[in-house]
Design an enzyme around this catalytic site. Structure first.
Site, PDB file in Angstrom:
ATOM      1  N   LYS A  94       1.444   1.745  -1.699  1.00  0.00           N
ATOM      2  CA  LYS A  94       0.741   2.776  -2.459  1.00  0.00           C
ATOM      3  C   LYS A  94       0.059   3.815  -1.579  1.00  0.00           C
ATOM      4  O   LYS A  94      -0.126   4.949  -1.994  1.00  0.00           O
ATOM      5  CB  LYS A  94      -0.289   2.141  -3.384  1.00  0.00           C
ATOM      6  CG  LYS A  94       0.365   1.284  -4.460  1.00  0.00           C
ATOM      7  CD  LYS A  94      -0.319   1.436  -5.786  1.00  0.00           C
ATOM      8  CE  LYS A  94       0.501   0.833  -6.910  1.00  0.00           C
ATOM      9  NZ  LYS A  94       0.653  -0.639  -6.771  1.00  0.00           N
ATOM     10  N   GLU A 116      -6.445   6.237 -11.625  1.00  0.00           N
ATOM     11  CA  GLU A 116      -6.494   5.061 -12.480  1.00  0.00           C
ATOM     12  C   GLU A 116      -5.867   3.932 -11.672  1.00  0.00           C
ATOM     13  O   GLU A 116      -5.112   4.177 -10.739  1.00  0.00           O
ATOM     14  CB  GLU A 116      -5.703   5.300 -13.768  1.00  0.00           C
ATOM     15  CG  GLU A 116      -4.204   5.040 -13.653  1.00  0.00           C
ATOM     16  CD  GLU A 116      -3.479   5.965 -12.700  1.00  0.00           C
ATOM     17  OE1 GLU A 116      -3.826   7.154 -12.651  1.00  0.00           O
ATOM     18  OE2 GLU A 116      -2.550   5.493 -12.006  1.00  0.00           O
ATOM     19  N   SER A 389       6.949  -4.938  -1.209  1.00  0.00           N
ATOM     20  CA  SER A 389       6.073  -3.803  -1.509  1.00  0.00           C
ATOM     21  C   SER A 389       4.617  -4.050  -1.136  1.00  0.00           C
ATOM     22  O   SER A 389       3.877  -3.106  -0.870  1.00  0.00           O
ATOM     23  CB  SER A 389       6.173  -3.449  -2.993  1.00  0.00           C
ATOM     24  OG  SER A 389       5.915  -4.586  -3.800  1.00  0.00           O
TER      25      SER A 389
HETATM   26  C1  LIG Z   1       1.472  -1.301  -7.750  1.00  0.00           C
HETATM   27  C2  LIG Z   1       2.405  -2.215  -7.103  1.00  0.00           C
HETATM   28  C3  LIG Z   1       3.732  -2.341  -7.550  1.00  0.00           C
HETATM   29  C4  LIG Z   1       4.257  -1.659  -8.778  1.00  0.00           C
HETATM   30  O1  LIG Z   1       4.264  -0.258  -8.718  1.00  0.00           O
HETATM   31  P1  LIG Z   1       5.584   0.564  -8.495  1.00  0.00           P
HETATM   32  O2  LIG Z   1       5.171   1.957  -8.771  1.00  0.00           O
HETATM   33  O3  LIG Z   1       6.617   0.055  -9.430  1.00  0.00           O
HETATM   34  O4  LIG Z   1       5.992   0.367  -7.082  1.00  0.00           O
HETATM   35  C5  LIG Z   1       4.580  -3.164  -6.834  1.00  0.00           C
HETATM   36  N1  LIG Z   1       4.157  -3.872  -5.764  1.00  0.00           N
HETATM   37  C6  LIG Z   1       2.887  -3.798  -5.316  1.00  0.00           C
HETATM   38  C7  LIG Z   1       2.486  -4.597  -4.143  1.00  0.00           C
HETATM   39  C8  LIG Z   1       1.973  -2.981  -5.971  1.00  0.00           C
HETATM   40  O5  LIG Z   1       0.719  -2.912  -5.516  1.00  0.00           O
END
Ligand SMILES: *Cc1c(COP(=O)(O)O)cnc(C)c1O
Length: 403
Positions: A94, A116, A389
């Site tokens: 993010k 948000e 992610s």
């Molecule tokens: C917020 C988040 C997501 C989901 O958001 P996307 O916009 O679909 O990437 C996925 N993995 C992690 C670790 C997150 O913090």
């Protein structure tokens, strides 16, 4: 598939029939201002240079593309590479987008950031970046999410952000977005609304995608160096869809690279029990196109068109809508979408912890669970890139309840 898929929205911000700008009159001018400022920033080398410097020295890019040798051996399937976004500052992808948009805010002369947050990850990334750039920051968060992610609430406050609890509706992400929008309408002259995923009205899905596409650009170079060829499969979890499109984008023109998005299958297939918007073919109920928060896309809704509540063990995937570009990739068959249950995601998190020494975020564990399910049917010479992610530190409380 014949033609290369469309990779830019058209002039009205549409990906095929999806996307667009469905907003009240008061938001049209701010969105046009943002669109102009972004177009200028994109063309300005000094903007890119400043962003690159922050991504490198503050956030920790480039992230490694790690060959997961023990997981590869254990699953006896394809060669598995992990794109390690979990190693970034604040623990997830993010921050890529937060840095980009905060720099854009500075360029537009706005000294206040509104955001948000669902899991709290985007709020933490935004509060972090606001502190780094000397901007004030207000973060809206559903009170249900505040309860689930108490530590992230504390982090944001420590970073100097004001966290405002939202007690309406399902008290989760979509309600927090409504409040953030209200604030933006009122304070648009001084404030930038920093949207956390590839959602919302044009130009947000494109801006967030562009700030996240570095994931796939790096991964493409890294896999070519490691394997001297492109991967066969990309796998990523899909909440709003920003980490997934971030990985996919650089490969969209490569027809032989298959793309798989993994949504939250939650605890059942009936409406309210899951957050599977694009995996309807697997029997998850309630997904139809409609308008939510400024964009036309697949939404979980009841027969009367009321937006449904959703459930997922991971707050980051717990949202009734999905990015319009994913809706379009799904409809074209360019990417495939499936869903994984809470239980399988938790099991996958445990597997990665034990086999590779990495505790993944529960969001990322959804992608991993699908890979674990499919690996036995893949050939040993196939190459997979899985987007890790984020890291699992934020999920310890939830994980400890399951384990
Ligand atoms: C917020 C988040 C997501 C989901 O958001 P996307 O916009 O679909 O990437 C996925 N993995 C992690 C670790 C997150 O913090």
């Amino acid at each position: 598939m014949s033609a290369a898929p469309q990779t830019m929205p058209d002039s009205r911000g549409r990906y095929g029939p999806f996307g667009g700008r469905y907003v009240p009159e008061t938001l049209v001018a701010p969105l046009e201002e943002l669109e102009r400022a972004y177009a200028e920033a994109r063309a300005d080398k000094s903007f890119q240079k400043e962003l690159d410097d922050l991504l490198h020295n503050f956030a920790g890019r480039p992230t490694p593309l790690q060959f997961a040798s023990r997981l590869t051996e254990q699953l006896a399937g394809p060669r598995i590479y992990l794109k390690r976004e979990d190693l970034l500052h604040t623990g997830a992808h993010k921050i890529n987008n937060a840095l980009g948009q905060a720099l854009l805010a500075v360029r537009m002369g706005k000294k206040r950031i509104i955001a948000e947050t669902g899991a709290g990850q985007h709020g933490v990334a935004t509060a972090t970046v606001a502190a780094r750039l000397g901007l004030t920051c207000t973060v809206y968060m559903g009170t249900e999410d505040m309860e689930r992610q108490r530590l992230n609430v504390f982090r944001m406050r420590l970073l100097g952000a004001e966290v405002v609890g939202v007690d309406s509706g399902s008290r989760t992400l979509k309600d927090a977005i409504n409040e953030a929008m209200r604030d933006w309408v009122t304070n648009v002259r001084t404030s930038h609304y920093l949207l956390g995923s590839v959602l919302g009205a044009h130009p947000y899905p494109q801006i967030v995608r562009d700030f996240q596409k570095i994931i796939g650009e790096e991964a493409r170079e890294q896999i070519l160096r490691a394997e001297e060829r492109l991967p066969d499969h990309l796998i990523a979890c899909v909440g709003g869809g920003s980490n997934a499109i971030g990985l996919f984008h650089a490969f969209l023109g490569d027809a032989n690279v298959k793309m798989l998005g993994v949504e939250a299958g939650g605890r059942g297939k009936s409406l309210g029990e899951h957050a599977a918007r694009l995996a309807a073919a697997e029997g998850f109920a309630g997904a139809r196109p409609g308008v939510l928060q400024g964009t036309y896309t697949y939404l979980l809704q009841n027969a009367d068109g009321q937006i449904s509540t959703t459930h997922s063990v991971s707050a980051g995937l717990d949202y009734p809508g999905v990015g319009p570009e994913h809706a379009w990739l799904a409809e074209q068959g360019r990417a495939e979408y499936t869903a994984v249950s809470d239980e399988d995601a938790v099991a996958a998190a445990r597997t990665l912890a034990r086999v590779e020494g990495i505790i993944p975020a529960l969001e990322s564990a959804h992608a991993l669970a699908e890979l674990i399910r499919r690996a036995p049917k893949m050939r040993k010479d196939e190459v997979v890139i899985l987007n890790l992610s984020g890291r699992g530190d934020k999920d310890m409380e939830i994980l400890s309840r399951y384990v």
